[in-house]
Design a protein around this motif. Structure first.
Motif, PDB file in Angstrom:
ATOM      1  N   ARG A   1      -5.404  18.620   5.014  1.00  0.00           N
ATOM      2  CA  ARG A   1      -6.251  17.696   5.772  1.00  0.00           C
ATOM      3  C   ARG A   1      -7.573  17.446   5.048  1.00  0.00           C
ATOM      4  O   ARG A   1      -8.168  16.370   5.173  1.00  0.00           O
ATOM      5  CB  ARG A   1      -6.509  18.240   7.174  1.00  0.00           C
ATOM      6  CG  ARG A   1      -7.280  17.270   8.059  1.00  0.00           C
ATOM      7  CD  ARG A   1      -7.133  17.585   9.517  1.00  0.00           C
ATOM      8  NE  ARG A   1      -7.673  18.881   9.877  1.00  0.00           N
ATOM      9  CZ  ARG A   1      -7.693  19.348  11.133  1.00  0.00           C
ATOM     10  NH1 ARG A   1      -7.184  18.619  12.117  1.00  0.00           N
ATOM     11  NH2 ARG A   1      -8.185  20.536  11.396  1.00  0.00           N
ATOM     12  N   ALA A   2      -8.018  18.437   4.265  1.00  0.00           N
ATOM     13  CA  ALA A   2      -9.259  18.266   3.503  1.00  0.00           C
ATOM     14  C   ALA A   2      -9.053  17.452   2.234  1.00  0.00           C
ATOM     15  O   ALA A   2     -10.029  17.103   1.565  1.00  0.00           O
ATOM     16  CB  ALA A   2      -9.842  19.629   3.149  1.00  0.00           C
TER      17      ALA A   2
ATOM     18  N   ILE B   1     -11.164  23.721  -0.604  1.00  0.00           N
ATOM     19  CA  ILE B   1     -11.616  22.804   0.446  1.00  0.00           C
ATOM     20  C   ILE B   1     -12.971  22.210   0.077  1.00  0.00           C
ATOM     21  O   ILE B   1     -13.213  21.003   0.257  1.00  0.00           O
ATOM     22  CB  ILE B   1     -11.677  23.543   1.799  1.00  0.00           C
ATOM     23  CG1 ILE B   1     -10.264  23.872   2.276  1.00  0.00           C
ATOM     24  CG2 ILE B   1     -12.399  22.701   2.846  1.00  0.00           C
ATOM     25  CD1 ILE B   1     -10.213  24.669   3.568  1.00  0.00           C
TER      26      ILE B   1
ATOM     27  N   HIS C   1       0.225  17.808   7.563  1.00  0.00           N
ATOM     28  CA  HIS C   1      -0.854  18.716   7.952  1.00  0.00           C
ATOM     29  C   HIS C   1      -0.935  18.869   9.471  1.00  0.00           C
ATOM     30  O   HIS C   1      -1.241  19.946   9.984  1.00  0.00           O
ATOM     31  CB  HIS C   1      -2.193  18.242   7.372  1.00  0.00           C
ATOM     32  CG  HIS C   1      -2.770  17.042   8.042  1.00  0.00           C
ATOM     33  ND1 HIS C   1      -2.462  15.751   7.662  1.00  0.00           N
ATOM     34  CD2 HIS C   1      -3.643  16.924   9.085  1.00  0.00           C
ATOM     35  CE1 HIS C   1      -3.119  14.896   8.419  1.00  0.00           C
ATOM     36  NE2 HIS C   1      -3.838  15.573   9.299  1.00  0.00           N
TER      37      HIS C   1
ATOM     38  N   THR D   1      -4.937  23.038   6.815  1.00  0.00           N
ATOM     39  CA  THR D   1      -6.365  22.755   6.669  1.00  0.00           C
ATOM     40  C   THR D   1      -6.676  22.226   5.274  1.00  0.00           C
ATOM     41  O   THR D   1      -7.468  21.285   5.111  1.00  0.00           O
ATOM     42  CB  THR D   1      -7.182  24.024   6.945  1.00  0.00           C
ATOM     43  OG1 THR D   1      -6.883  24.502   8.263  1.00  0.00           O
ATOM     44  CG2 THR D   1      -8.671  23.744   6.854  1.00  0.00           C
TER      45      THR D   1
ATOM     46  N   ARG E   1     -13.693  26.014  10.779  1.00  0.00           N
ATOM     47  CA  ARG E   1     -12.705  26.094  11.859  1.00  0.00           C
ATOM     48  C   ARG E   1     -11.527  26.981  11.454  1.00  0.00           C
ATOM     49  O   ARG E   1     -11.013  27.763  12.257  1.00  0.00           O
ATOM     50  CB  ARG E   1     -12.228  24.683  12.210  1.00  0.00           C
ATOM     51  CG  ARG E   1     -11.442  24.615  13.515  1.00  0.00           C
ATOM     52  CD  ARG E   1     -11.050  23.194  13.852  1.00  0.00           C
ATOM     53  NE  ARG E   1     -12.225  22.359  14.086  1.00  0.00           N
ATOM     54  CZ  ARG E   1     -12.576  21.326  13.337  1.00  0.00           C
ATOM     55  NH1 ARG E   1     -11.844  20.987  12.292  1.00  0.00           N
ATOM     56  NH2 ARG E   1     -13.647  20.616  13.615  1.00  0.00           N
TER      57      ARG E   1
ATOM     58  N   GLU F   1     -16.793  21.811   7.734  1.00  0.00           N
ATOM     59  CA  GLU F   1     -16.469  22.055   9.138  1.00  0.00           C
ATOM     60  C   GLU F   1     -15.004  22.460   9.300  1.00  0.00           C
ATOM     61  O   GLU F   1     -14.675  23.339  10.101  1.00  0.00           O
ATOM     62  CB  GLU F   1     -16.773  20.804   9.961  1.00  0.00           C
ATOM     63  CG  GLU F   1     -16.768  21.048  11.455  1.00  0.00           C
ATOM     64  CD  GLU F   1     -17.359  19.886  12.229  1.00  0.00           C
ATOM     65  OE1 GLU F   1     -17.598  20.048  13.433  1.00  0.00           O
ATOM     66  OE2 GLU F   1     -17.576  18.819  11.626  1.00  0.00           O
ATOM     67  N   GLU F   2     -14.114  21.818   8.535  1.00  0.00           N
ATOM     68  CA  GLU F   2     -12.706  22.215   8.548  1.00  0.00           C
ATOM     69  C   GLU F   2     -12.553  23.663   8.087  1.00  0.00           C
ATOM     70  O   GLU F   2     -11.777  24.440   8.655  1.00  0.00           O
ATOM     71  CB  GLU F   2     -11.896  21.294   7.634  1.00  0.00           C
ATOM     72  CG  GLU F   2     -11.713  19.885   8.154  1.00  0.00           C
ATOM     73  CD  GLU F   2     -10.764  19.834   9.342  1.00  0.00           C
ATOM     74  OE1 GLU F   2      -9.950  20.765   9.491  1.00  0.00           O
ATOM     75  OE2 GLU F   2     -10.852  18.881  10.128  1.00  0.00           O
TER      76      GLU F   2
END
Length: 406
Positions: A283-284, A136, A349, A280, A155, A151-152
């Motif tokens: 999405r990153a 990530i 995602h 995650t 989380r 931040e992802e």
């Protein structure tokens, strides 16, 4: 996840060496290839290579997951506030309460000041930063969104910690109940019984059968404790042997999944962890293949992890994610359908994260149902055992009058 020592040549012919984590030697070679390195020597690091008397038995292999989640959250907040990368690491090194993280931050800072990327520096410390952590961060650096990627990551780790905390909280009451029952048994057998038995001996009358059994336990208390600890030690050795043997661990994990309630909880939790981690990572901005390899590492059940590893091989050959996982029979059909819909609509995602929330809720509800059945049964069992002991002592006390009168 296994660790490998490598020696490789860079694109310019320079020699590079270090250590990394990968699922297999082939995966390690592929990971080095993506870094622009050509490996000519890969050696798996044995966990037992160092004698036990030379190991640091008091320290863990890496920081606690809670510390990693805190690190990711604080780093994201600092970086998004405009603090320079090196200053972020300096601040975190000063504020961290975990010794491993302080040392890791100092090492990261040295590498970055020498020209390394943050992800590259983290990849050199696989015992501290897991695969999804590094991937990530690497995706965030490549896309120029390191703050959002951090931040992802925060989380993801916080959600995983929240699920584990709820599971531990559900198991707290049964554990306390068992401890209190054990304390009650020790008090009855160790304190009350020895004070009653001499009265029967002085009166020359035989003790009740149940009281004789308790007296035997009280007189041989040391042997009982040693025997119990011995059985516990044998059980621990057997458990360690099972977990260290791939074949035995595979058979044990397969049996675990077949259990009525426990199997459903374990499957739901691993499904949720895999989907949330994969979602995650995607999405990153991490590629599907690399994200799948990283997400496999969070699966605890070795049978599921083995099937996912085979599915990753099919993904490498060009097969769709949902098709590869469905053919291996890894996850529940509902999870596979959600992934298939995500691939068809181009929102993989999003569907992964939504499905992960569903299975996290299913795991928690399964634990609640199990506790709803286990807690009354455990309470009744403890009441029968402790109540039986107390009743035995009370009957013996009431019969003392007959002994004294005669």
């Amino acid at each position: 996840m296994p660790s490998f020592l490598y020696q490789a040549y860079g694109s310019g012919g320079e020699l590079a060496e270090g250590q990394l984590q990968a699922l297999s030697a082939e995966a390690a070679d592929a990971l080095l290839g993506r870094r622009g390195l050509t490996a000519f020597k890969l050696t798996e690091v044995s966990q037992n290579a160092q004698p036990w008397w030379q190991r640091d038995l008091l320290s863990k292999a890496g920081p606690k997951p809670a510390y990693l989640a805190t690190f990711a959250r604080e780093f994201a907040d600092l970086y998004k506030s405009g603090v320079a990368l090196d200053d972020c690491l300096r601040i975190l090194a000063e504020q961290s309460t975990a010794r491993q993280l302080r040392q890791a931050c100092d090492g990261l800072l040295d590498d970055i000041l020498n020209g390394a990327t943050l992800a590259g520096a983290m990849a050199e410390r696989p015992s501290t930063y897991p695969g999804e952590f590094v991937n990530i961060i690497r995706a965030g650096e490549a896309s120029g969104t390191l703050g959002a990627a951090s931040e992802e990551l925060a989380r993801l780790l916080e959600r995983r910690q929240e699920l584990n905390a709820k599971i531990k909280s559900a198991l707290t009451y049964p554990a306390i109940l068992l401890v209190l029952a054990l304390v009650s048994i020790v008090i009855v057998v160790g304190a009350l019984v020895p004070s009653i038995a001499p009265i029967f001996q002085e009166g020359g009358k035989p003790m009740p059968g149940a009281l004789r059994m308790l007296v035997f336990l009280a007189d041989n208390w040391g042997g009982v404790v040693v025997g119990t600890l011995g059985l516990a030690g044998v059980g621990a050795v057997c458990w360690i042997s099972i977990r260290r043997s791939p074949a035995r661990r595979l058979a044990c994990d397969k049996y675990l999944l077949e259990l009525p309630v426990v199997g459903m909880i374990a499957l739901s939790q691993d499904t949720a962890n895999f989907q949330r981690t994969l979602g995650t990572l995607l999405r990153a901005g991490v590629s599907l293949l690399e994200a799948s390899m990283s997400a496999q590492a969070v699966i605890r059940n070795s049978l599921l992890a083995t099937k996912v590893e085979r599915a990753v091989g099919f993904i490498r050959e060009g097969r769709a994610l949902a098709v590869a996982l469905r053919d291996e029979g890894v996850f529940p059909p509902a999870a596979i359908r959600m992934m298939a819909i995500g691939e068809e609509t181009g929102k993989l995602h999003q569907m992964l994260l939504r499905s992960a929330a569903v299975f996290e809720d299913r795991a928690l509800k399964g634990i609640d149902r199990a506790m709803a059945l286990l807690t009354p049964a455990l309470t009744l069992s403890v009441a029968v055992v402790v109540g039986g002991l107390v009743l035995t002592v009370m009957m013996a006390i009431l019969s003392i009058n007959d002994v004294v009168g005669r």
